[in-house]
Design a protein around this motif. Structure first.
Motif, PDB file in Angstrom:
ATOM      1  N   ILE A   1       0.834  -1.210   0.000  1.00 13.12           N
ATOM      2  CA  ILE A   1       0.000   0.000   0.000  1.00 13.12           C
ATOM      3  C   ILE A   1       0.859   1.247   0.000  1.00 13.12           C
TER       4      ILE A   1
ATOM      5  N   ARG B   1      -9.760  -4.669   4.474  1.00 13.19           N
ATOM      6  CA  ARG B   1     -10.475  -3.385   4.517  1.00 13.19           C
ATOM      7  C   ARG B   1     -11.399  -3.289   3.302  1.00 13.19           C
TER       8      ARG B   1
ATOM      9  N   ASP C   1     -14.441  -2.083   2.725  1.00  6.21           N
ATOM     10  CA  ASP C   1     -15.136  -0.813   2.443  1.00  6.21           C
ATOM     11  C   ASP C   1     -14.208   0.166   1.735  1.00  6.21           C
ATOM     12  N   GLU C   2     -12.976   0.308   2.250  1.00 11.12           N
ATOM     13  CA  GLU C   2     -11.996   1.201   1.618  1.00 11.12           C
ATOM     14  C   GLU C   2     -11.649   0.696   0.223  1.00 11.12           C
ATOM     15  N   ALA C   3     -11.547  -0.620   0.087  1.00 12.68           N
ATOM     16  CA  ALA C   3     -11.229  -1.200  -1.215  1.00 12.68           C
ATOM     17  C   ALA C   3     -12.339  -0.925  -2.223  1.00 12.68           C
TER      18      ALA C   3
ATOM     19  N   ALA D   1      -6.461  -0.766  -4.472  1.00 12.41           N
ATOM     20  CA  ALA D   1      -7.716  -1.257  -3.909  1.00 12.41           C
ATOM     21  C   ALA D   1      -7.631  -2.750  -3.603  1.00 12.41           C
TER      22      ALA D   1
ATOM     23  N   CYS E   1     -15.137  -7.615  -3.199  1.00 16.29           N
ATOM     24  CA  CYS E   1     -15.428  -6.827  -1.987  1.00 16.29           C
ATOM     25  C   CYS E   1     -16.841  -7.128  -1.476  1.00 16.29           C
TER      26      CYS E   1
ATOM     27  N   GLN F   1       0.894   4.065  -3.107  1.00 14.20           N
ATOM     28  CA  GLN F   1       0.625   5.494  -2.893  1.00 14.20           C
ATOM     29  C   GLN F   1       1.770   6.350  -3.432  1.00 14.20           C
TER      30      GLN F   1
ATOM     31  N   ALA G   1     -14.497   1.509  -2.363  1.00 12.44           N
ATOM     32  CA  ALA G   1     -14.485   2.909  -2.783  1.00 12.44           C
ATOM     33  C   ALA G   1     -13.345   3.175  -3.771  1.00 12.44           C
ATOM     34  N   THR G   2     -12.197   2.581  -3.522  1.00 16.71           N
ATOM     35  CA  THR G   2     -11.050   2.790  -4.418  1.00 16.71           C
ATOM     36  C   THR G   2     -11.271   2.101  -5.756  1.00 16.71           C
TER      37      THR G   2
ATOM     38  N   HIS H   1      -5.912  -3.129  -0.334  1.00 19.38           N
ATOM     39  CA  HIS H   1      -6.828  -2.824   0.775  1.00 19.38           C
ATOM     40  C   HIS H   1      -7.746  -4.019   1.052  1.00 19.38           C
TER      41      HIS H   1
END
Length: 638
Positions: free
Chosen positions: A446, A481, A483-485, A473, A515, A450, A487-488, A476
């Protein structure tokens, strides 16, 4: 073996120091009673220091003298001498050893007539002319097997320890002459531990260890030089140029690049080296040195008269690899971002136009790719280092060769920084992040994703940015994770949609479906998987299509619909097999086994055992999960 109307002939060939003469003489001694009319030996000086091969006009009189012909009775011409030889040996049970022959033309006039015994010819070269025309039996000697070479060390050095014997045998490349030379040195220093002598030898040049006290015949470097001097000039040049290759074996296209010739011409030159036993042929169109012969070739490459040519020759090799692996990467993963290789493609670059050809070439070069990247970086060619590392990541991703992937990509990242190419650095960081994610090192992955995203934005590389968003994603999601994945993934899907990348959109949809599985929403997962499968088929990506189908199977299994899941799993297994995705096939077999087990089907264990074999070969931690299903103990890290 006998030819009609002629003698039985055996041709023993092999590299210098391998024991050809010793074998012929030892066999003759053991079988002396089989040859009541006598044994004759002649050194033909085919490969000897400071001497030319013995011509028939000199060899035939020597043979006649050995057979009891007085000097005054030896005929004056080669033809008459040869005729006398045939008449003297007709029907006699003789063993004739023609040692150290240069070629078939030197040997042929020396062959007796209707001999009832045997002719043994030894040579550094293979002599196919005698095999074809004289129906000789060929016998090529290889280095000793490890157990044999250890036994030889034990016979020479009876006080040595087993571990010292093994180390000495390996250092000597399992070559008898090399073992005897080092053993003689050890016997001259009886109070010194053999391990200390080996440590000292390793500090110097490899071939310096193999210089005996009894002249050039006990100097392995000199022994190799006699074979080298017998080569044609183009083959001799290719011999040392092949030492510039940093990998385990050399393919024919790489040999052509090193020689600067066409592929057919490269085959001719490598065939000459193979006939001279200076080059091994482990597979069709692949060549490699014995360790000690390779050490001699590297010495020649480093010689002042050759060193000036080494850099352009090595650059030609790098260019061949770069363009071939780049072409292979485009075929293996046509929909991911690619970098056009620079400089232009060489004339003799290999053409890889089909998936199987691309995968096959990468598999044949698997052990060479990391050494090639490392050598490019260490020899001052960083642009080649990062381009080869990035292009090869398509192969490593498909086959899950994670360690190779990580090693080469770290070298590639350093190379991009050395040349100040921030766009390339972003791509290599994303590749390294994916390799770490595949190894379940999610936090590191991760962080690198970034960093790569910031570099993509700074360089305006939007194709890589969308791909890296999707990969971030994934990390993530794998890190727990969802939820974060989700969204990404949605951001990545939108970027791919805006850029008209149908395949990228499909990847994002597929990952969004996963997800939904993690969030306990199997119905939504199936809908996203169906959308993703349509997108992948639209894009023609069969590799990703197989993954979609397997994921659909898992979603149906989550809903308890194992009949439908099994159908999907079987379809995915077939497709994974056709695309070379062994890791994907193994994971699908694992899931197939679970659904079969739920139905009480004994085939489940067969599926798990197939998957276990793949995971073991790849060193994948999922192997322990399957062992648990099979009721077998897990492995432990050493």
């Amino acid at each position: 073996m006998r030819r009609r109307g002629g003698p039985g002939i055996v041709v023993i060939d092999g590299m210098g120091g391998i024991g050809k003469t010793a074998l012929a003489l030892h066999w003759g001694h053991l079988h002396r009673n089989d040859f009541p009319d006598g044994q004759v030996y002649l050194d033909l000086r085919g490969f000897s220091p400071g001497d030319t091969p013995m011509p028939p006009v000199e060899a035939l009189p020597r043979l006649l003298l050995s057979l009891g012909v007085p000097p005054s009775d030896i005929p004056p011409t080669v033809d008459s001498q040869s005729g006398r030889m045939r008449s003297l040996t007709d029907g006699r049970r003789l063993l004739i050893v023609l040692d150290n022959a240069y070629d078939a033309a030197q040997v042929r006039p020396l062959l007796p007539g209707n001999l009832a015994g045997l002719v043994v010819v030894t040579s550094r070269r293979r002599l196919p002319g005698l095999v074809v025309r004289e129906q000789a039996l060929p016998l090529s000697l290889a280095p000793l097997r490890p157990v044999e070479s250890v036994d030889l060390v034990a016979g020479c050095l009876r006080r040595s320890r087993p571990d010292e014997r093994t180390a000495l045998a390996e250092y000597c490349g399992h070559v008898p002459l090399a073992i005897r030379i080092v053993a003689a040195r050890a016997l001259d220093l009886p109070e010194r531990p053999l391990g200390d002598l080996l440590d000292e030898l390793r500090e110097g040049s490899r071939l310096d260890a193999f210089v005996g006290p009894d002249g050039p015949d006990t100097n392995l470097r000199a022994v190799f030089s006699w074979s080298y001097r017998g080569l044609s000039p183009p083959a001799a040049e290719l011999f040392w140029r092949m030492a510039l290759h940093p990998g385990e074996s050399v393919g024919v296209h790489a040999a052509a690049a090193l020689a600067g010739v066409s592929v057919p011409r490269a085959r001719e030159l490598t065939a000459e080296l193979h006939r001279a036993n200076l080059l091994q042929l482990p597979a069709p169109d692949r060549y490699q040195f014995h360790d000690l012969v390779g050490a001699y070739a590297r010495e020649l490459a480093e010689a002042p008269e050759n060193a000036a040519q080494s850099r352009p020759v090595f650059d030609s090799l790098l260019n061949c690899y770069l363009h071939t692996v780049s072409a292979a990467g485009r075929v293996l993963q046509p929909h991911r971002p690619h970098v056009s290789p620079a400089p232009p493609a060489p004339v003799e670059a290999m053409r890889v136009e089909t998936y199987q050809a691309a995968l096959g070439w990468c598999e044949s070069e698997r052990t060479n790719l990391v050494p090639m990247v490392r050598a490019a970086a260490s020899r001052g060619a960083p642009a080649y280092a990062w381009q080869i590392a990035l292009a090869a990541s398509a192969y490593w991703y498909i086959t899950k060769r994670r360690e190779d992937w990580r090693i080469a990509t770290r070298i590639g990242v350093a190379a991009t920084r050395a040349v100040g190419d921030r766009r390339a650095e972003g791509a290599l960081l994303a590749s390294l992040a994916t390799a770490l994610c595949e190894s379940r090192r999610y936090a590191e992955a991760i962080d690198l994703y970034q960093k790569s995203l910031r570099l993509h934005e700074a360089s305006g590389d939007w194709d890589w940015r969308a791909t890296s968003l999707n990969s971030l994603a994934v990390a993530h999601a794998e890190a727990g994770r969802p939820d974060e994945a989700l969204a990404t993934f949605a951001l990545a899907r939108e970027e791919h949609r805006l850029r008209g990348n149908r395949r990228g959109e499909g990847v994002a949809l597929q990952n969004m479906a996963q997800c939904h599985v993690l969030l306990g929403q199997p119905g939504e997962a199936i809908d996203r998987h169906e959308e993703a499968l349509t997108a992948m088929r639209d894009a023609g990506d069969r590799y990703a299509e197989a993954i979609c189908i397997a994921n659909l199977g898992e979603a149906h299994a989550e809903l308890g619909d194992h009949d439908r899941a099994i159908r999907r799993f079987r379809e995915a297994v077939r497709l994974h097999l056709s695309t070379g995705n062994e890791h994907g096939r193994a994971r699908t077999l694992l899931a197939l086994g679970r659904s079969l087990s739920e139905r009480g089907d004994d085939e489940a264990r067969s599926c798990w055992r197939q998957a276990l074999a793949v995971f073991n070969e790849l060193g994948d931690p999922e192997a322990d999960e399957i062992r648990a299903l099979l009721g077998e103990p897990a492995t432990t890290d050493g």
